[in-house]
Motif scaffolding. Sequence first.
Motif, PDB file in Angstrom:
ATOM      1  N   ASP A 162       0.814  -1.190   0.059  1.00 22.07           N
ATOM      2  CA  ASP A 162      -0.080   0.029   0.061  1.00 22.07           C
ATOM      3  C   ASP A 162       0.870   1.282  -0.085  1.00 22.07           C
ATOM      4  O   ASP A 162       1.462   1.717   0.953  1.00 22.07           O
ATOM      5  CB  ASP A 162      -0.929  -0.032   1.188  1.00 22.07           C
ATOM      6  N   VAL A 163       1.246   1.827  -1.192  1.00 18.47           N
ATOM      7  CA  VAL A 163       1.797   2.908  -1.422  1.00 18.47           C
ATOM      8  C   VAL A 163       1.755   4.250  -0.201  1.00 18.47           C
ATOM      9  O   VAL A 163       2.466   5.061   0.141  1.00 18.47           O
ATOM     10  CB  VAL A 163       2.027   3.394  -3.134  1.00 18.47           C
ATOM     11  N   TYR A 164       0.425   4.359  -0.255  1.00 15.38           N
ATOM     12  CA  TYR A 164      -0.064   5.326   0.852  1.00 15.38           C
ATOM     13  C   TYR A 164       0.075   5.137   2.164  1.00 15.38           C
ATOM     14  O   TYR A 164       0.613   6.040   2.988  1.00 15.38           O
ATOM     15  CB  TYR A 164      -1.379   5.648   0.717  1.00 15.38           C
ATOM     16  N   ASP A 165       0.107   3.885   2.629  1.00 10.22           N
ATOM     17  CA  ASP A 165       0.413   3.617   3.986  1.00 10.22           C
ATOM     18  C   ASP A 165       1.935   4.031   4.244  1.00 10.22           C
ATOM     19  O   ASP A 165       2.568   4.534   5.197  1.00 10.22           O
ATOM     20  CB  ASP A 165       0.094   2.273   4.336  1.00 10.22           C
ATOM     21  N   VAL A 166       2.801   3.447   3.293  1.00 13.75           N
ATOM     22  CA  VAL A 166       4.384   3.448   3.484  1.00 13.75           C
ATOM     23  C   VAL A 166       4.707   4.803   3.416  1.00 13.75           C
ATOM     24  O   VAL A 166       5.473   5.305   4.028  1.00 13.75           O
ATOM     25  CB  VAL A 166       4.839   2.441   2.390  1.00 13.75           C
ATOM     26  N   TYR A 167       4.135   5.660   2.225  1.00 12.41           N
ATOM     27  CA  TYR A 167       4.633   7.126   2.268  1.00 12.41           C
ATOM     28  C   TYR A 167       4.217   7.818   3.328  1.00 12.41           C
ATOM     29  O   TYR A 167       4.765   8.940   3.787  1.00 12.41           O
ATOM     30  CB  TYR A 167       3.884   7.490   0.973  1.00 12.41           C
ATOM     31  N   HIS A 170       6.526   7.612   6.122  1.00 14.00           N
ATOM     32  CA  HIS A 170       7.785   8.770   5.674  1.00 14.00           C
ATOM     33  C   HIS A 170       7.309  10.058   6.152  1.00 14.00           C
ATOM     34  O   HIS A 170       8.212  10.943   6.493  1.00 14.00           O
ATOM     35  CB  HIS A 170       8.102   8.716   4.187  1.00 14.00           C
ATOM     36  N   PHE A 171       6.304  10.516   5.517  1.00 13.44           N
ATOM     37  CA  PHE A 171       5.891  11.914   5.652  1.00 13.44           C
ATOM     38  C   PHE A 171       5.688  12.289   7.435  1.00 13.44           C
ATOM     39  O   PHE A 171       5.983  13.600   7.998  1.00 13.44           O
ATOM     40  CB  PHE A 171       4.381  12.171   4.984  1.00 13.44           C
ATOM     41  N   LEU A 172       5.105  11.330   7.911  1.00 11.36           N
ATOM     42  CA  LEU A 172       4.908  11.442   9.564  1.00 11.36           C
ATOM     43  C   LEU A 172       6.243  11.629  10.175  1.00 11.36           C
ATOM     44  O   LEU A 172       6.560  12.428  10.959  1.00 11.36           O
ATOM     45  CB  LEU A 172       4.256  10.169  10.338  1.00 11.36           C
ATOM     46  N   LYS A 173       7.598  10.953   9.501  1.00 15.68           N
ATOM     47  CA  LYS A 173       8.794  11.058  10.314  1.00 15.68           C
ATOM     48  C   LYS A 173       9.243  12.416   9.943  1.00 15.68           C
ATOM     49  O   LYS A 173       9.953  13.296  10.788  1.00 15.68           O
ATOM     50  CB  LYS A 173       9.869  10.208   9.451  1.00 15.68           C
ATOM     51  N   PRO A 202      -8.772   3.452   3.873  1.00 15.88           N
ATOM     52  CA  PRO A 202      -8.389   4.091   2.917  1.00 15.88           C
ATOM     53  C   PRO A 202      -7.270   5.052   3.255  1.00 15.88           C
ATOM     54  O   PRO A 202      -7.244   6.203   3.397  1.00 15.88           O
ATOM     55  CB  PRO A 202      -9.726   4.950   2.341  1.00 15.88           C
ATOM     56  N   TYR A 203      -6.078   4.426   2.960  1.00 18.77           N
ATOM     57  CA  TYR A 203      -4.815   5.426   3.336  1.00 18.77           C
ATOM     58  C   TYR A 203      -4.528   6.726   2.273  1.00 18.77           C
ATOM     59  O   TYR A 203      -4.025   7.586   2.879  1.00 18.77           O
ATOM     60  CB  TYR A 203      -3.581   4.631   3.408  1.00 18.77           C
ATOM     61  N   HIS A 204      -5.090   6.665   1.205  1.00 16.95           N
ATOM     62  CA  HIS A 204      -5.066   7.763   0.437  1.00 16.95           C
ATOM     63  C   HIS A 204      -5.512   8.930   0.915  1.00 16.95           C
ATOM     64  O   HIS A 204      -5.323  10.227   0.969  1.00 16.95           O
ATOM     65  CB  HIS A 204      -5.455   7.812  -0.936  1.00 16.95           C
ATOM     66  N   ASN A 205      -6.629   8.903   1.843  1.00 14.80           N
ATOM     67  CA  ASN A 205      -7.552   9.897   2.498  1.00 14.80           C
ATOM     68  C   ASN A 205      -6.623  10.244   3.920  1.00 14.80           C
ATOM     69  O   ASN A 205      -6.536  11.579   4.109  1.00 14.80           O
ATOM     70  CB  ASN A 205      -8.818   9.415   3.039  1.00 14.80           C
ATOM     71  N   ILE A 206      -5.847   9.367   4.271  1.00 12.39           N
ATOM     72  CA  ILE A 206      -5.124   9.669   5.452  1.00 12.39           C
ATOM     73  C   ILE A 206      -3.933  10.464   4.999  1.00 12.39           C
ATOM     74  O   ILE A 206      -3.409  11.420   5.599  1.00 12.39           O
ATOM     75  CB  ILE A 206      -4.484   8.351   6.189  1.00 12.39           C
ATOM     76  N   VAL A 207      -3.238  10.140   3.914  1.00 10.22           N
ATOM     77  CA  VAL A 207      -2.231  10.912   3.272  1.00 10.22           C
ATOM     78  C   VAL A 207      -2.873  12.406   3.036  1.00 10.22           C
ATOM     79  O   VAL A 207      -1.876  13.337   3.178  1.00 10.22           O
ATOM     80  CB  VAL A 207      -1.649  10.216   2.190  1.00 10.22           C
ATOM     81  N   TRP A 215      -6.822  23.383   7.500  1.00  8.00           N
ATOM     82  CA  TRP A 215      -7.582  22.570   8.787  1.00  8.00           C
ATOM     83  C   TRP A 215      -8.591  21.889   8.184  1.00  8.00           C
ATOM     84  O   TRP A 215      -8.851  20.616   8.330  1.00  8.00           O
ATOM     85  CB  TRP A 215      -7.719  23.419   9.970  1.00  8.00           C
ATOM     86  N   ASN A 216      -9.428  22.671   7.432  1.00  6.54           N
ATOM     87  CA  ASN A 216     -10.924  22.155   7.119  1.00  6.54           C
ATOM     88  C   ASN A 216     -10.725  20.783   6.137  1.00  6.54           C
ATOM     89  O   ASN A 216     -11.396  19.996   5.897  1.00  6.54           O
ATOM     90  CB  ASN A 216     -11.834  23.244   6.364  1.00  6.54           C
ATOM     91  N   HIS A 217      -9.590  20.952   5.238  1.00 10.39           N
ATOM     92  CA  HIS A 217      -9.440  20.005   4.172  1.00 10.39           C
ATOM     93  C   HIS A 217      -8.947  18.754   5.112  1.00 10.39           C
ATOM     94  O   HIS A 217      -9.036  17.548   4.694  1.00 10.39           O
ATOM     95  CB  HIS A 217      -8.315  20.572   3.325  1.00 10.39           C
ATOM     96  N   SER A 218      -7.892  18.969   6.026  1.00  7.34           N
ATOM     97  CA  SER A 218      -7.413  17.837   6.801  1.00  7.34           C
ATOM     98  C   SER A 218      -8.451  17.147   7.646  1.00  7.34           C
ATOM     99  O   SER A 218      -8.736  15.897   7.432  1.00  7.34           O
ATOM    100  CB  SER A 218      -6.231  18.327   7.874  1.00  7.34           C
ATOM    101  N   PHE A 219      -9.664  17.865   8.099  1.00 10.56           N
ATOM    102  CA  PHE A 219     -10.661  17.242   8.655  1.00 10.56           C
ATOM    103  C   PHE A 219     -11.680  16.400   7.803  1.00 10.56           C
ATOM    104  O   PHE A 219     -11.809  15.491   7.929  1.00 10.56           O
ATOM    105  CB  PHE A 219     -11.611  18.429   9.474  1.00 10.56           C
ATOM    106  N   LEU A 220     -11.735  17.060   6.594  1.00 13.22           N
ATOM    107  CA  LEU A 220     -12.517  16.691   5.708  1.00 13.22           C
ATOM    108  C   LEU A 220     -12.168  15.070   5.207  1.00 13.22           C
ATOM    109  O   LEU A 220     -12.844  14.256   4.935  1.00 13.22           O
ATOM    110  CB  LEU A 220     -12.965  17.505   4.445  1.00 13.22           C
ATOM    111  N   GLU A 221     -10.873  14.940   5.019  1.00 12.69           N
ATOM    112  CA  GLU A 221     -10.222  13.790   4.561  1.00 12.69           C
ATOM    113  C   GLU A 221     -10.378  12.536   5.533  1.00 12.69           C
ATOM    114  O   GLU A 221     -10.678  11.553   5.190  1.00 12.69           O
ATOM    115  CB  GLU A 221      -8.803  13.877   4.124  1.00 12.69           C
ATOM    116  N   THR A 222     -10.123  12.947   6.661  1.00 10.71           N
ATOM    117  CA  THR A 222     -10.566  12.097   7.863  1.00 10.71           C
ATOM    118  C   THR A 222     -12.044  11.717   7.906  1.00 10.71           C
ATOM    119  O   THR A 222     -12.445  10.565   8.257  1.00 10.71           O
ATOM    120  CB  THR A 222      -9.910  12.345   9.061  1.00 10.71           C
TER     121      THR A 222
END
Length: 347
Positions: A162-167, A170-173, A202-207, A215-222
């Motif tokens: 899952d490329v989004y989970d792995v990425y 990386h981004f979290l780091k 759906p990890y693409h939404n998490i990414v 902020w509102n876009h971060s909220f909406l994706e989750t």
Amino acid sequence: MGINRSKSSKSIFAKLAAYVDSANSFYKYNLDKCYIDFQKEDKETLDTIREINVQKFIPNAKFAIVSYRNRDMLIVVGEQTSEHDGSVLLNVNVDLAIFVYAICNLQGNVNYAIPPMRIYNEILCQPEDENYHGHQLEDLQEVFENVSAYEIVEESSLIKNDVYDVYAYHFLKLEREKIGRWDKKTLDLFEDIIFSGNDKIPYHNIVMSMLANQWNHSFLETYRCIERLFSVIRLEAFYDVLGTELTLLAVAKEIEEKISWRPNEETAIQEIFKNIVTTAIENVKNSYKQVKGMGVAKWYYKEIRNPIAHYRAVHSPLDLKEKEWNILLQFNLSVIEYLYRKYRGKI
């Protein structure tokens, strides 16, 4: 898959030439004379790269999982390199094969911080030197955006295909190294989801939530991760007596397509709020006197979700503090972890 050396070499120098030409340069050069100095080992390794999963959802984000030299790797273009201790990801030196794949297949761009005339002089004109024997990796790395590579450690909890989970890891780091908008608890909850091993999320939404600039876009994706399961919540009892081999999501899809039934979102949210600790977001709600008498589930749906998901005349942009946005995101992430763990075997 493998990489065609001739085509990739031409593609790389064509990118550089286009950048030089954009400066309205009248200087002459001959691209036919430019080539990459592929050594025997490079020729062999170029044929070993196999794409596993390339991200396709996020504009301007360039990353993929590839198999290379019998190792699965995350390749990222155009971002800062994250540093790892080898327990989850392992930093890999970018060799010519990885670099060529990244620039050609992931559409790496020229390093626009370098003046076009410098690229003209140091790259495109070099074939005129009698000692020219092709360009080396080091020549090209400087004039293109950064390429990073990370081996995915076999023992890690990441979903390795899952490329989004792995990425996301990386981004979290990178985010943990910054003093930014996320507080530690928010980052910890992102990490819990990344390491959950739950392939239904759906990890693409998490990414996209992590990458969002607002902020509102971060909220909406989750929120979308939660919204995806509203029909599951409402149909579970019905599904349990069906005895079908279809997943719960597949049944919900058939019902919506055949009879146009969709769950009432507010009712589904009410169900969720019965099983999740809501103290933190209740404190956020209660700090706004105009909604003090409103139930927390109704407030979340009417006063938070609706103004973010819609922008009708009745809605105003939310004016929340950074701490409050973090609390709302922490709530959403906790709900995601809870729901996808609860329904994992049925969806």
